[in-house]
Design a protein around this motif. Structure first.
Motif, mmCIF file in Angstrom:
data_model
loop_
_atom_site.group_PDB
_atom_site.id
_atom_site.type_symbol
_atom_site.label_atom_id
_atom_site.label_comp_id
_atom_site.label_asym_id
_atom_site.label_seq_id
_atom_site.Cartn_x
_atom_site.Cartn_y
_atom_site.Cartn_z
ATOM 1 N N VAL A 132 0.791 -1.215 -0.112
ATOM 2 C CA VAL A 132 0.112 -0.297 0.010
ATOM 3 C C VAL A 132 0.791 1.247 -0.213
ATOM 4 C CG1 VAL A 132 -1.845 1.278 1.218
ATOM 5 C CG2 VAL A 132 -1.512 -1.254 1.211
ATOM 6 N N LEU A 185 1.620 4.973 0.287
ATOM 7 C CA LEU A 185 1.081 6.193 0.566
ATOM 8 C C LEU A 185 2.160 7.129 0.894
ATOM 9 C CD1 LEU A 185 -1.620 4.768 3.449
ATOM 10 C CD2 LEU A 185 -2.079 5.527 1.026
ATOM 11 N N ALA A 204 -10.311 10.603 -2.477
ATOM 12 C CA ALA A 204 -10.465 10.410 -3.706
ATOM 13 C C ALA A 204 -10.826 8.792 -3.653
ATOM 14 C CB ALA A 204 -9.368 10.581 -4.355
ATOM 15 N N GLY A 248 -10.336 4.946 -5.129
ATOM 16 C CA GLY A 248 -9.272 4.283 -5.539
ATOM 17 C C GLY A 248 -7.825 4.872 -5.100
ATOM 18 N N ALA A 249 -8.122 5.542 -3.979
ATOM 19 C CA ALA A 249 -6.709 6.211 -3.354
ATOM 20 C C ALA A 249 -6.273 5.054 -2.272
ATOM 21 C CB ALA A 249 -7.141 7.453 -2.736
ATOM 22 N N LYS A 258 -8.017 3.395 0.551
ATOM 23 C CA LYS A 258 -8.474 3.264 1.605
ATOM 24 C C LYS A 258 -8.595 1.788 2.077
ATOM 25 C CE LYS A 258 -11.643 6.140 0.292
ATOM 26 N NZ LYS A 258 -11.111 6.635 -0.983
ATOM 27 N N THR A 259 -9.431 1.116 1.415
ATOM 28 C CA THR A 259 -9.826 -0.180 1.663
ATOM 29 C C THR A 259 -8.391 -0.937 1.848
ATOM 30 O OG1 THR A 259 -11.844 0.043 0.281
ATOM 31 C CG2 THR A 259 -11.287 -2.267 0.881
ATOM 32 N N GLU A 283 -18.045 0.839 4.832
ATOM 33 C CA GLU A 283 -17.554 1.226 3.730
ATOM 34 C C GLU A 283 -18.571 2.366 3.193
ATOM 35 O OE1 GLU A 283 -14.302 -0.265 1.339
ATOM 36 O OE2 GLU A 283 -15.617 -2.075 1.194
ATOM 37 N N ASN A 318 -16.163 8.942 0.159
ATOM 38 C CA ASN A 318 -15.445 9.609 -0.995
ATOM 39 C C ASN A 318 -16.154 11.171 -0.688
ATOM 40 O OD1 ASN A 318 -15.950 7.057 -3.159
ATOM 41 N ND2 ASN A 318 -14.063 7.474 -2.150
ATOM 42 N N GLN A 341 4.236 8.630 -4.476
ATOM 43 C CA GLN A 341 3.475 7.506 -4.438
ATOM 44 C C GLN A 341 3.804 6.994 -5.879
ATOM 45 O OE1 GLN A 341 -0.315 9.286 -2.862
ATOM 46 N NE2 GLN A 341 -0.751 7.327 -2.061
ATOM 47 N N MET A 392 -4.387 6.427 -7.056
ATOM 48 C CA MET A 392 -3.384 5.323 -7.284
ATOM 49 C C MET A 392 -3.856 4.194 -8.304
ATOM 50 S SD MET A 392 -0.506 5.948 -5.822
ATOM 51 C CE MET A 392 0.136 4.601 -5.196
HETATM 52 N N1 ATP Z 1 -2.312 3.824 -2.045
HETATM 53 C C1 ATP Z 1 -2.382 2.638 -2.964
HETATM 54 N N2 ATP Z 1 -1.186 1.703 -2.815
HETATM 55 C C2 ATP Z 1 -1.155 0.715 -3.445
HETATM 56 N N3 ATP Z 1 -2.391 0.327 -4.244
HETATM 57 C C3 ATP Z 1 -3.414 1.252 -4.276
HETATM 58 C C4 ATP Z 1 -3.423 2.351 -3.755
HETATM 59 N N4 ATP Z 1 -4.388 3.042 -3.966
HETATM 60 C C5 ATP Z 1 -5.244 2.096 -4.592
HETATM 61 N N5 ATP Z 1 -4.530 1.071 -4.945
HETATM 62 C C6 ATP Z 1 -5.142 -0.007 -5.698
HETATM 63 O O1 ATP Z 1 -6.221 0.494 -6.310
HETATM 64 C C7 ATP Z 1 -7.293 -0.501 -6.191
HETATM 65 C C8 ATP Z 1 -8.436 0.112 -5.379
HETATM 66 O O2 ATP Z 1 -7.886 0.485 -3.996
HETATM 67 P P1 ATP Z 1 -8.809 0.790 -2.949
HETATM 68 O O3 ATP Z 1 -10.105 -0.041 -2.865
HETATM 69 O O4 ATP Z 1 -7.976 0.481 -1.905
HETATM 70 O O5 ATP Z 1 -9.290 2.170 -2.898
HETATM 71 P P2 ATP Z 1 -10.406 3.028 -2.069
HETATM 72 O O6 ATP Z 1 -9.626 4.277 -1.710
HETATM 73 O O7 ATP Z 1 -10.846 2.151 -0.988
HETATM 74 O O8 ATP Z 1 -11.326 3.316 -3.223
HETATM 75 P P3 ATP Z 1 -13.184 3.480 -2.936
HETATM 76 O O9 ATP Z 1 -13.241 4.663 -2.195
HETATM 77 O O10 ATP Z 1 -13.565 3.563 -4.453
HETATM 78 O O11 ATP Z 1 -13.620 2.320 -2.122
HETATM 79 C C9 ATP Z 1 -6.687 -1.588 -5.666
HETATM 80 O O12 ATP Z 1 -6.463 -2.587 -6.507
HETATM 81 C C10 ATP Z 1 -5.343 -1.258 -4.957
HETATM 82 O O13 ATP Z 1 -4.590 -2.071 -4.850
#
Ligand code: ATP
Length: 606
Positions: free
Chosen positions: A247, A249, A287, A289-290, A292-293, A338, A416, A444, A546
């Motif tokens: 991850v 960050l 954002a 896809g940043a 968080k999960t 979530e 978000n 990043q 990301m």
């Molecule tokens: N900071 C990061 N480092 C590595 N991979 C990342 C990072 N952010 C996103 N990804 C990749 O992008 C994809 C989506 O990430 P994730 O589900 O953690 O985002 P999120 O912030 O929870 O998104 P959402 O708000 O839409 O749920 C995953 O495949 C993850 O591996």
């Protein structure tokens, strides 16, 4: 006097009449009926009846039979009780529901025992692998990687297996019994384990051993639970732990949250000494896809905690079931809510359903300061486009920090849209730490690139010599027909990767997305360093998420040079797309791919 006569006499006395005369009584000398008749000819009295009964020979015969029968029954029951006591005194027995944790541990332990492996009667299951699949075996003719080849061996129903544990005789059996708690009279499977010993501690030892072995086998996994019905949790998966390094960050962010959570878990006494509820909440916002999960997943692995996912938009959920679910959490775990803003927009009822006339949900049934908090800035917000469930904001707040709320749990909420959240929810004690996730920074982008091409568990070996043959401008890679969106229908000959993508002549490429032919690619350090810098220079900071960058690099999984080479063009194209989208939506100026107002992000892809 025979039995029929006596019976007749008794019946007539009960009916209050005089005994009915029978032919025999009419002819014989003083009959029983005569004996029973009082001298005045009226019905016999009870003492007279008793005297008459006692004078009958048959009565004594019956009495003897009765006494012998009673004696035999007492002996039977007594011996059964004694036997049961004796049995209990030499056996220790434990019953487990089939889907309980204990049964899972024991099943794993059992699967490791030779006796069970060599058992001649066994149930072979090809569709149930258990939540962890730890009892899975292959049949010895495959490398075990393919799930389709795998089976799980379960004890047969109603059969008892015997084995030895620390020199003690042990039996294991699986039975199907009626589920007393089920209103539908369904049946459930039970696993029973009995040990020939008087020491119940040994059974505990066995359980501990089974749990330890099970946990060791599961050390790389984290349990994931979701709600089952509206009040219980059900384990649905065991996911591989996600390494912290995966991850990416900005420096210190991950460590900050991890250390905070660690510190919290070790501070139970500190909290109780000060009368502070032992709970901690984190809000990760920003954002899409940043990461968080991904971060929560990784932190759960680092802390060795299970994740309990609660979706507030489930329509069957209401305040009571929410409270029940949260109070049924284990002592230490991660509760994940979530997209908590979605609950506010779509699912959660901001009116108290018990008081529909209240336009703003107040927390008068909660604690004082929520009144004030709730009233800030959210009056008149439309509760959303339907799909309401019975959860109110006060119900949620109560569930999170009311009396029944579980101590020791860590709450992670993600959103978000920070602005959509009610301030009552955001206050310390509920969500103590708010961490903003922005679009990818330079750091990043660099780390992501490095992660793609320099570290891998199973790298494709590329020695320096081969690597030197790849021109730095990526020309060699360019022709490899390995791209997400532009696939040459007939790849150039002689390229191993391309062969896999080959299509019959004349057939156009019809797919978009990423193909995968090789697992990974590892760059030598010195080349990687140079490419990382070039890649980072091409990516404008805080412009892409990301997930978007990851998507881009996935398309160039084995072509780092081309990834770098084509990055500027891709960035330009994406920016243009984003501008067009923004213009079409009439929201924001060109280049609005960067951070918008506080807490709200727009990615070019989103
Ligand atoms: N900071 C990061 N480092 C590595 N991979 C990342 C990072 N952010 C996103 N990804 C990749 O992008 C994809 C989506 O990430 P994730 O589900 O953690 O985002 P999120 O912030 O929870 O998104 P959402 O708000 O839409 O749920 C995953 O495949 C993850 O591996």
């Amino acid at each position: 006097m025979d039995a029929a006569e006596v019976l007749q006499t008794v019946l007539s006395v009960i009916q209050g009449g005089t005994p009915i005369a029978t032919p025999s009584s009419a002819t014989s000398t003083p009959s029983s009926s005569q004996m029973l008749s009082p001298q005045g000819g009226g019905p016999p009295t009870i003492p007279q009846m008793i005297v008459t009964l006692l004078s009958l020979g048959a009565f004594w015969d019956w009495l003897k039979v009765l006494l012998v029968g009673a004696f035999l029954e007492i002996c039977r029951r007594g011996s059964a009780a004694v036997w049961e006591k004796l049995w209990d005194s030499v056996w220790v027995t434990a019953d487990f529901e089939w889907d309980s944790d204990g049964a899972e541990w024991l099943m794993y332990w059992l699967s490791q025992q030779r006796v069970f492996q060599k058992a001649r009667s066994i149930e072979v299951c090809t569709w149930y692998f258990g939540p962890e699949g730890v009892c899975v075996n292959d049949l010895g003719d495959s490398d075990g990687d393919d799930r389709n080849d795998q089976v799980v061996f379960l004890p047969s129903l109603a059969r008892t297996y015997s084995l030895w544990y620390r020199g003690l005789y042990l039996t294991v059996s699986r039975d199907r019994v009626l589920d007393a708690g089920s209103p539908w009279k369904t049946s459930k499977d039970m696993l029973q384990i009995s040990m020939l010993t008087r020491d119940s501690g040994l059974l505990r030892e066995l359980l501990k051993e089974a749990r330890k072995a099970y946990k060791a086998a599961n050390g790389h996994l984290i349990d994931v639970f979701v709600t089952e019905g509206t009040e219980n949790w059900q384990r649905v998966a065991a996911q591989e732990k996600r390494p912290m390094s995966s991850v990416v960050l900005d420096p210190g962010v991950f460590e900050l949250v991890l250390e905070d959570a660690r510190d919290f878990l070790n501070s139970r006494k500190w909290y109780s000494d000060r009368g502070i509820p032992f709970r901690r909440g984190y809000l990760l916002y920003g954002a899409p896809g940043a990461g968080k999960t991904s971060m929560i997943h990784s932190i759960a692995g680092e802390l060795g905690l299970a994740i309990y996912i609660l979706s507030l938009t489930v329509t069957s959920l209401n305040d009571n079931s929410l409270k029940a679910l949260i109070s049924h959490l284990p002592k230490s775990c991660i509760l994940l809510m979530e997209d908590i803003d979605a609950a506010f927009v779509r699912g959660i009822a901001r009116r108290d359903i018990a008081n529909p006339e209240l336009h703003l949900l107040t927390s008068s049934n909660d604690d004082g300061d929520d009144n004030e908090d709730s009233s800030k800035g959210h009056a008149g917000r439309d509760p959303g486009g339907g799909g309401h469930n019975g959860v109110t904001l006060s119900g949620l707040l109560n569930a999170l920090d009311g009396i029944a709320a579980q101590e020791g749990r860590i709450l992670f909420a993600t959103t978000n849209d920070y602005a959509a959240l009610d301030p009552a929810l955001l206050r310390p004690g509920r969500l103590d730490l708010h961490i903003e996730f922005g679009l990818a920074s330079k750091h990043q982008a660099k780390e992501l690139f490095k992660r793609f091409y320099t570290s891998s568990d199973a790298p494709v070996k590329v020695d320096e010599e081969d690597d030197d043959n790849i021109e730095d401008d990526g020309a060699g890679e360019k022709n490899s027909a390995y791209s997400s969106r532009t696939v040459s229908p007939v790849p150039p000959p002689g390229n191993a990767t391309s062969k896999l993508l080959a299509m019959p002549e004349g057939v156009k490429s019809v797919y978009v997305g990423m193909t995968c032919t090789r697992h990974s690619f590892q760059l030598p350090q010195k080349k990687a360093a140079a490419l990382v810098e070039r890649f980072a220079a091409a990516i404008p900071p805080h412009t892409f998420s990301m997930a978007t960058l990851q998507g881009y690099l996935m398309a160039y999984k084995v072509r780092p040079y081309v990834a770098v080479e084509e990055a500027p063009a891709w960035v330009e194209k994406k920016m243009r797309e984003n501008d067009t989208q923004a213009a079409a939506k009439g929201r924001g100026s060109p280049g609005a791919s960067t951070l918008g107002k506080t807490g709200t992000f727009h990615d070019v892809d989103d």
